[in-house]
Design an enzyme around this catalytic site. Structure first.
Site, short mmCIF file in Angstrom:
data_model
loop_
_atom_site.label_atom_id
_atom_site.label_comp_id
_atom_site.label_asym_id
_atom_site.label_seq_id
_atom_site.Cartn_x
_atom_site.Cartn_y
_atom_site.Cartn_z
N GLY A 74 7.51 -10.09 15.35
CA GLY A 74 7.01 -9.61 14.08
C GLY A 74 5.94 -10.67 13.57
N CYS A 75 5.20 -10.24 12.62
CA CYS A 75 4.03 -11.01 12.35
C CYS A 75 4.57 -12.38 11.70
CB CYS A 75 3.11 -10.33 11.51
SG CYS A 75 3.89 -9.26 10.17
N TYR A 76 5.08 -12.18 10.39
CA TYR A 76 5.66 -13.16 9.64
C TYR A 76 6.66 -14.15 10.59
CZ TYR A 76 4.26 -11.31 4.96
OH TYR A 76 3.55 -11.05 4.07
#
Length: 333
Positions: A153-155
């Site tokens: 995921g991005c975070y």
């Protein structure tokens, strides 16, 4: 040439993937698809995303027959909702396709995780166990051999790239949990219009406090608990994560610098900032910029990525390059 299909092509990450496939000398774009009931079905990608005009005029088609689509491709990127990827990935895998899933449907190898954080019961435990977590800089060997890559995921990407070098070298006192405060651009919420991403409503604000699904993803793959607070920023794209950690007793600034250097010396998409990172230096790029400051036994590490690229599409393509033995930067820079 690997025939490559993108499911969920009408969204931001789907369009970024299409551009990368177009640029990649070893890939050919075999199809762009959206869900059967999507209002975008039948439109050209250039209609939906003007930046691809003159490059990709292929229509976005409704996905109605998975087996037929699977028979016509070697590689599938799933830029789809979590529950959609959950259903589609096993079908493409059963047809022998190589799958890169940008959703969270296969990132955490615990069935109990999904009802709590994603709202559905996981029905594919065999693929949940086999899926390899696509954090490219840290899982390259496993990525090379797996037919199913669950792209990080991005975070979690921004956070783990900042924390892992110190954790692996035993430089962090984990009795004090790392504290991650991260801000993401509005594109992280997707393209669909909502009150949350309305121009007149967007403001800098925290959300998902103590219950965001990326907290357990980060903690699981780090192997230590963290406190994670995401924020919605009033800008389009990018993530800036500021991470506060307690160093183990006796750790020096030199040891910190050596840990980062050792972890990323042969990783071309991680850069060290002279000062502290900023989003404008990484937006529209596949890089993660890292910087840090040490004071006494505490360290603050700052990480910056483009949420749509290093946090999604370009990391997926980076994983593809690793899997097939292509140069890691192909189609990315």
């Amino acid at each position: 040439m690997l025939k490559t299909t993108i499911i969920g092509a009408s969204g931001y990450t789907g369009a970024e993937l299409a551009l990368m496939v177009h640029k990649h000398p070893q890939l050919t774009l075999s199809g762009l698809y959206v869900s059967a009931n999507s209002v975008d079905a039948g439109k050209s990608l250039a209609q939906l995303h003007g930046r691809v005009a003159g490059l990709i005029d292929m229509p976005v088609q409704a996905l109605t027959d998975v087996d037929t689509v699977a028979a016509e491709c070697d590689v599938v990127f799933l830029a789809t909702a979590h529950e959609v990827s959950h259903d589609l990935a096993p079908q493409f895998l059963a047809q022998g396709c190589q799958v890169f899933d940008l959703s969270g449907a296969f990132r955490v190898q615990s069935e109990a995780f999904y009802p709590t954080f994603y709202g559905f019961a996981h029905q594919h435990s065999e693929w949940l166990e086999k899926a390899v977590y696509g954090l490219a800089e840290w899982n390259a060997e496993a990525i090379k051999t797996s037919p199913m890559i669950a792209v990080a995921g991005c975070y979690p990407t921004a956070s783990q790239l900042a924390i892992k070098p110190l954790l692996v070298d035993g430089l962090i006192d984990t009795t004090q949990w790392p504290v991650i405060n991260a801000v993401s651009g509005v594109s992280g919420a997707g393209r669909k219009a909502t009150m949350t991403n309305s121009f007149c409503e967007v403001s800098l604000q925290p959300y998902g406090v103590f219950n965001h699904r990326h907290q357990p993803e980060i903690a699981t793959h780090l192997g230590c608990e963290v406190i994670f607070t995401p924020h919605l920023g009033n800008f389009k794209r990018g993530i800036l994560a500021t991470i506060t950690m307690k160093l183990a007793d006796g750790v020096t600034e030199q040891q910190v610098a050596e840990a980062f250097s050792k972890a990323y010396q042969d990783k071309p998409l991680v850069r060290f900032s002279n000062g502290l990172p900023r989003i404008q230096d990484v937006e529209f790029t596949p890089f993660c910029d890292l910087g840090w400051k040490v004071q006494g036994r505490h360290i603050i590490v700052v990480s910056a990525i483009d949420n749509l690229l290093k946090g999604a599409s370009s990391q997926a393509m980076q994983c593809l390059n690793i899997h097939y033995g292509f140069d890691e930067l192909t189609a990315l820079v």
